[in-house]
Scaffold this motif. Structure first.
Motif, short mmCIF file in Angstrom:
data_model
loop_
_atom_site.label_atom_id
_atom_site.label_comp_id
_atom_site.label_asym_id
_atom_site.label_seq_id
_atom_site.Cartn_x
_atom_site.Cartn_y
_atom_site.Cartn_z
N ILE A 122 0.87 -1.18 0.00
CA ILE A 122 0.00 0.00 0.00
C ILE A 122 0.90 1.23 0.00
O ILE A 122 1.61 1.50 0.96
N ASN A 123 0.88 1.97 -1.11
CA ASN A 123 1.63 3.21 -1.21
C ASN A 123 0.78 4.35 -0.66
O ASN A 123 -0.05 4.92 -1.36
N LEU A 128 -1.57 -1.24 -4.13
CA LEU A 128 -2.64 -0.27 -3.97
C LEU A 128 -2.02 1.11 -3.76
O LEU A 128 -1.30 1.34 -2.79
N ASN A 129 -2.29 2.02 -4.69
CA ASN A 129 -1.77 3.38 -4.62
C ASN A 129 -2.85 4.34 -4.13
O ASN A 129 -3.98 4.32 -4.64
N ALA A 179 0.36 6.12 -13.71
CA ALA A 179 1.31 5.04 -13.48
C ALA A 179 0.60 3.77 -13.04
O ALA A 179 1.03 2.66 -13.40
N THR A 180 -0.48 3.90 -12.29
CA THR A 180 -1.24 2.73 -11.86
C THR A 180 -1.74 1.93 -13.05
O THR A 180 -1.67 0.70 -13.07
N ARG A 181 -2.23 2.63 -14.07
CA ARG A 181 -2.73 1.93 -15.25
C ARG A 181 -1.60 1.23 -16.01
O ARG A 181 -1.77 0.11 -16.52
N VAL A 182 -0.44 1.88 -16.10
CA VAL A 182 0.70 1.25 -16.77
C VAL A 182 1.16 0.01 -15.98
O VAL A 182 1.44 -1.04 -16.56
N VAL A 232 -2.94 -4.14 -9.73
CA VAL A 232 -2.55 -2.79 -9.32
C VAL A 232 -3.76 -1.87 -9.43
O VAL A 232 -4.33 -1.71 -10.52
N ASN A 233 -4.15 -1.28 -8.30
CA ASN A 233 -5.29 -0.37 -8.27
C ASN A 233 -4.95 0.88 -7.48
O ASN A 233 -3.91 0.96 -6.82
N ALA A 234 -5.86 1.85 -7.54
CA ALA A 234 -5.70 3.08 -6.77
C ALA A 234 -7.03 3.46 -6.16
O ALA A 234 -8.09 3.10 -6.68
#
Length: 243
Positions: free
Chosen positions: A80-81, A131-132, A158-161, A173-175
């Motif tokens: 978790i960022n 998780l961003n 960046a999350t999508r990349v 990878v999600n936000a």
């Protein structure tokens, strides 16, 4: 039924305060081994005593320190960022120091931590999730939030990349994009009623978010209850972006 994180290891940056602290306490309560990263030793000591979090003291504004902290943390199941900061400066008053302070923590540190997490996960056979924590400031323009908005919008891109490139390795990878959340950082930015009241009326639910609201949503996205959710940016905003 709440998500079960028994036997899972979760790295949380910015764990000392606010959303990061709420995530640390919640996920530890749900059985996770939490590795808590923060700058303040007193916060880490308190988390260790309260919920058994494994402390790593680190200044994530330094790229070398971020990489060293991730190496110390080792391979984990989730990241978790959450580490974040803000410097309130207008477009005309933006300074290089303010820019560097915000971007180094909000964006560069998150990318480095995600990179090191993903490298370790792939070496271990893949799987896991990142998780961003971003913000509605990446979607709407707020006074004195230019660099903050740029950092959060950048992290969403960046999350999508990451979702695209890491998906073949089984890494999701999600936000999440919270609205004003009652942290110390938010209190400094939204304490003035002249600023707070017009913002509040734009929330259909009639309230800002609490840190526990955000933590519970993050737990859902990390859990096995969201097995094919990746590349998503989920607002936690009481309907703010919907109207």
């Amino acid at each position: 039924m709440t998500a079960d994180f028994q036997d899972k290891t979760i790295i949380i940056t910015g764990a000392g305060k606010g959303i990061g602290r709420a995530c640390t306490e919640l996920l530890a309560k749900r059985g996770a081994r939490v590795i808590a990263m923060a700058r303040t030793q007193a916060d880490l000591d308190d988390l260790s005593a309260r919920c058994g979090a494994v402390p790593i003291k680190v200044d994530l504004s330094r790229a070398d320190a971020a990489r060293a902290a991730m190496a110390e943390a080792g391979t984990a199941d989730h990241l978790i960022n959450c580490a974040g900061t803000n410097v309130l400066e207008s477009v005309l008053d933006m300074t290089e120091d303010g820019y560097d302070t915000v971007m180094d923590i909000n964006l560069r540190a998150a990318l480095i931590c995600a990179q090191e997490f993903a490298r370790a996960r792939i070496k271990a056979g893949g799987g896991g999730s990142i998780l961003n924590v971003t913000s509605i400031a990446g979607h709407r323009g707020f006074q004195d939030h230019m660099v903050y908005a740029a950092s959060k919008a950048g992290l969403e891109g960046a999350t999508r990349v990451m979702a695209k490139e890491l998906g073949p390795h089984g890494i999701r990878v999600n936000a999440v994009a919270p609205t004003v959340t009652m942290t110390e950082l938010a209190a400094a930015a939204w304490s003035d009623p002249a600023k707070k009241d017009p913002m509040m009326v734009r929330h259909p639910m009639g309230r800002f978010a609490e840190v526990e609201d955000v933590a519970r949503t993050i737990a859902m996205l990390l859990s096995d209850d969201a097995p094919v959710v990746t590349g998503a940016v989920l607002p936690i905003d009481g309907g703010f972006l919907a109207v």
